[in-house]
Design a protein around this motif. Structure first.
Motif, PDB file in Angstrom:
ATOM      1  N   TYR A 177       0.847  -1.199   0.000  1.00 48.05           N
ATOM      2  CA  TYR A 177       0.000   0.000   0.000  1.00 48.05           C
ATOM      3  C   TYR A 177       0.886   1.254   0.000  1.00 48.05           C
ATOM      4  O   TYR A 177       0.670   2.193  -0.782  1.00 48.05           O
ATOM      5  CB  TYR A 177      -0.916  -0.018   1.212  1.00 48.05           C
ATOM      6  N   SER A 178       1.884   1.265   0.873  1.00 45.08           N
ATOM      7  CA  SER A 178       2.802   2.413   0.942  1.00 45.08           C
ATOM      8  C   SER A 178       3.606   2.559  -0.349  1.00 45.08           C
ATOM      9  O   SER A 178       3.831   3.682  -0.831  1.00 45.08           O
ATOM     10  CB  SER A 178       3.758   2.255   2.128  1.00 45.08           C
ATOM     11  N   CYS A 179       4.020   1.431  -0.910  1.00 43.68           N
ATOM     12  CA  CYS A 179       4.767   1.471  -2.175  1.00 43.68           C
ATOM     13  C   CYS A 179       3.922   2.092  -3.284  1.00 43.68           C
ATOM     14  O   CYS A 179       4.412   2.914  -4.067  1.00 43.68           O
ATOM     15  CB  CYS A 179       5.190   0.062  -2.586  1.00 43.68           C
ATOM     16  N   GLN A 207       1.463   4.182  -2.938  1.00 42.30           N
ATOM     17  CA  GLN A 207       1.355   5.617  -2.658  1.00 42.30           C
ATOM     18  C   GLN A 207       2.596   6.359  -3.174  1.00 42.30           C
ATOM     19  O   GLN A 207       2.485   7.424  -3.795  1.00 42.30           O
ATOM     20  CB  GLN A 207       1.202   5.858  -1.159  1.00 42.30           C
ATOM     21  N   ASN A 208       3.766   5.770  -2.918  1.00 41.38           N
ATOM     22  CA  ASN A 208       5.017   6.396  -3.359  1.00 41.38           C
ATOM     23  C   ASN A 208       5.129   6.420  -4.882  1.00 41.38           C
ATOM     24  O   ASN A 208       5.625   7.391  -5.466  1.00 41.38           O
ATOM     25  CB  ASN A 208       6.214   5.650  -2.762  1.00 41.38           C
ATOM     26  N   LEU A 211       2.638   6.565  -7.037  1.00 45.56           N
ATOM     27  CA  LEU A 211       1.723   7.594  -7.546  1.00 45.56           C
ATOM     28  C   LEU A 211       2.241   9.010  -7.255  1.00 45.56           C
ATOM     29  O   LEU A 211       2.030   9.926  -8.057  1.00 45.56           O
ATOM     30  CB  LEU A 211       0.335   7.410  -6.937  1.00 45.56           C
ATOM     31  N   ALA A 212       2.915   9.162  -6.125  1.00 42.07           N
ATOM     32  CA  ALA A 212       3.445  10.489  -5.782  1.00 42.07           C
ATOM     33  C   ALA A 212       4.541  10.911  -6.746  1.00 42.07           C
ATOM     34  O   ALA A 212       4.625  12.096  -7.141  1.00 42.07           O
ATOM     35  CB  ALA A 212       3.971  10.475  -4.356  1.00 42.07           C
ATOM     36  N   ALA A 248      -4.837   1.543  -2.594  1.00 41.47           N
ATOM     37  CA  ALA A 248      -4.082   2.800  -2.587  1.00 41.47           C
ATOM     38  C   ALA A 248      -4.447   3.666  -3.783  1.00 41.47           C
ATOM     39  O   ALA A 248      -4.540   4.899  -3.670  1.00 41.47           O
ATOM     40  CB  ALA A 248      -2.580   2.501  -2.582  1.00 41.47           C
ATOM     41  N   VAL A 249      -4.672   3.045  -4.925  1.00 39.30           N
ATOM     42  CA  VAL A 249      -5.088   3.783  -6.121  1.00 39.30           C
ATOM     43  C   VAL A 249      -6.451   4.432  -5.874  1.00 39.30           C
ATOM     44  O   VAL A 249      -6.661   5.620  -6.169  1.00 39.30           O
ATOM     45  CB  VAL A 249      -5.138   2.845  -7.347  1.00 39.30           C
ATOM     46  N   ASP A 289      -7.823   5.168  -2.987  1.00 34.89           N
ATOM     47  CA  ASP A 289      -7.708   6.190  -1.957  1.00 34.89           C
ATOM     48  C   ASP A 289      -7.057   7.468  -2.488  1.00 34.89           C
ATOM     49  O   ASP A 289      -7.201   8.544  -1.880  1.00 34.89           O
ATOM     50  CB  ASP A 289      -6.900   5.660  -0.764  1.00 34.89           C
ATOM     51  N   ALA A 290      -6.358   7.343  -3.612  1.00 36.75           N
ATOM     52  CA  ALA A 290      -5.741   8.520  -4.235  1.00 36.75           C
ATOM     53  C   ALA A 290      -6.714   9.239  -5.170  1.00 36.75           C
ATOM     54  O   ALA A 290      -6.342  10.223  -5.827  1.00 36.75           O
ATOM     55  CB  ALA A 290      -4.498   8.103  -5.005  1.00 36.75           C
TER      56      ALA A 290
END
Length: 333
Positions: free
Chosen positions: A216-218, A220-221, A223-224, A246-247, A249-250
């Motif tokens: 999940y954190s990966c 997020q990173n 996408l950032a 994560a996608v 949530d973004a």
């Protein structure tokens, strides 16, 4: 005199009745036969399976394949859970070997650390059949595994077919991997080769250690740093599910804005595939792999010729299948 004669007659009837009862009691004879068969199967031997980590659905199914096939063939079955720990793997396998088993079927948490296990088994003339992945450093007898490179290619080829009519001009991909020391890491290689040949740029590769929280954190990173990434390959399904979340949530739509691919065909991924949030997974056949481990051991025992897919490295490939929206429902309970 009459009393004596009557007693003699009664005794004769009693004896005949006993003999007749013993000879006609099929249930008694059947029980005796079953008991003898049970004794015979116990004498056939013991097959032990040491497993990477029995908290994973995939390995539970693999162990079930070993156990049910071994017991059906008449073997006693022993099981050891390595719990994703190198020391537990070594101590548990040594304990199995010292119990006088006839075969060790091994899915090693750290294959490169299993040399002492294989050597100890061979000293006692116990064959070691690796299942799921092995290591070039190990002198195993046979390795049964999915062709992980081919599986990565299959996922990429499905994605390329799915995205060929995509209006997006962005051809950026990312990979969420596990530890490079894991045998399944080479799934990444198969995927990478296909997508880069098709003109995609792999803009990020992050190791989530097979852990969904880290995945999940990966994501997020990813996408950032690369908000225009359109394709993500995760080396297992739990990471794919986490990446999809994560996608979402973004504020993006998984399956539309970002195509996500998994691997293993865990039951939990079927619903996201049906809904379109995850494009596909590559189904390994863990039960079949466990079954093959026992069947191959029996061939070794009988001296049968083994048909290898890779004779030099003594490898037999297990089957793979793409599970997508088109066929997922037949696998859903």
């Amino acid at each position: 005199m009459k009393l004596k004669k009557m007693a003699a007659i009664m005794m004769a009837v009693f004896v005949v009745g006993c003999l007749t009862g013993c000879n006609s009691d099929e249930g008694t004879n059947e029980s005796k036969t079953t008991k003898e068969q049970t004794t015979d199967t116990q004498e056939k031997g013991t097959i032990a399976y040491s497993c990477y980590d029995l908290s994973y659905e995939y390995y539970i199914t693999l162990a079930q394949g070993v156990r049910e096939t071994a017991e059906a063939a008449g073997y006693k079955y022993l099981e050891h859970d390595e719990q994703s720990d190198e020391a537990t793997m070594i101590s548990g396998c040594m304990d199995l070997i010292n119990q006088g088993i006839d075969a060790l079927i091994l899915t090693a948490y750290k294959p490169e650390a299993a040399t002492a296990i294989v050597e100890a088994a061979h000293e006692k003339e116990i064959p070691v059949i690796m299942v799921d992945f092995g290591s070039d450093e190990l002198d195993y007898d046979i390795l049964i595994e999915s062709d992980n490179v081919e599986g990565g290619k299959m996922a990429a080829e499905y994605a390329m077919e799915l995205l060929k009519d995509n209006d997006s001009t962005e051809q950026k991909a990312a990979i969420i991997t596990n530890d490079p020391s894991a045998g399944s890491y080479v799934r990444r290689d198969g995927f990478y080769d296909v997508v880069t040949d098709e003109g995609y740029e792999v803009v990020s590769e992050l190791n989530a250690n097979s852990n969904p929280d880290e995945a999940y954190s990966c994501m997020q990173n990813i996408l950032a740093s690369n908000p225009d990434v359109t394709l993500v390959f995760c080396l297992n399904d739990s990471m794919a599910i986490a990446a999809s979340q994560a996608v979402a949530d973004a504020g993006l739509e998984p399956g539309k804005d970002v195509t996500i691919l998994g691997f293993n065909a865990d039951e939990a991924v079927f619903e996201p595939i049906k809904s379109g949030e995850i494009a596909c997974t590559i189904m390994q056949k863990p039960y079949e792999m466990g079954k093959m481990g026992v069947e191959i051991f029996e061939k070794l025992q009988s001296g049968d010729v083994i048909a290898y897919d890779d004779e030099e490295n003594r490898i037999i490939w297990a089957p793979l299948e793409v599970i997508s929206k088109e066929n997922v429902e037949k696998y859903m309970k």
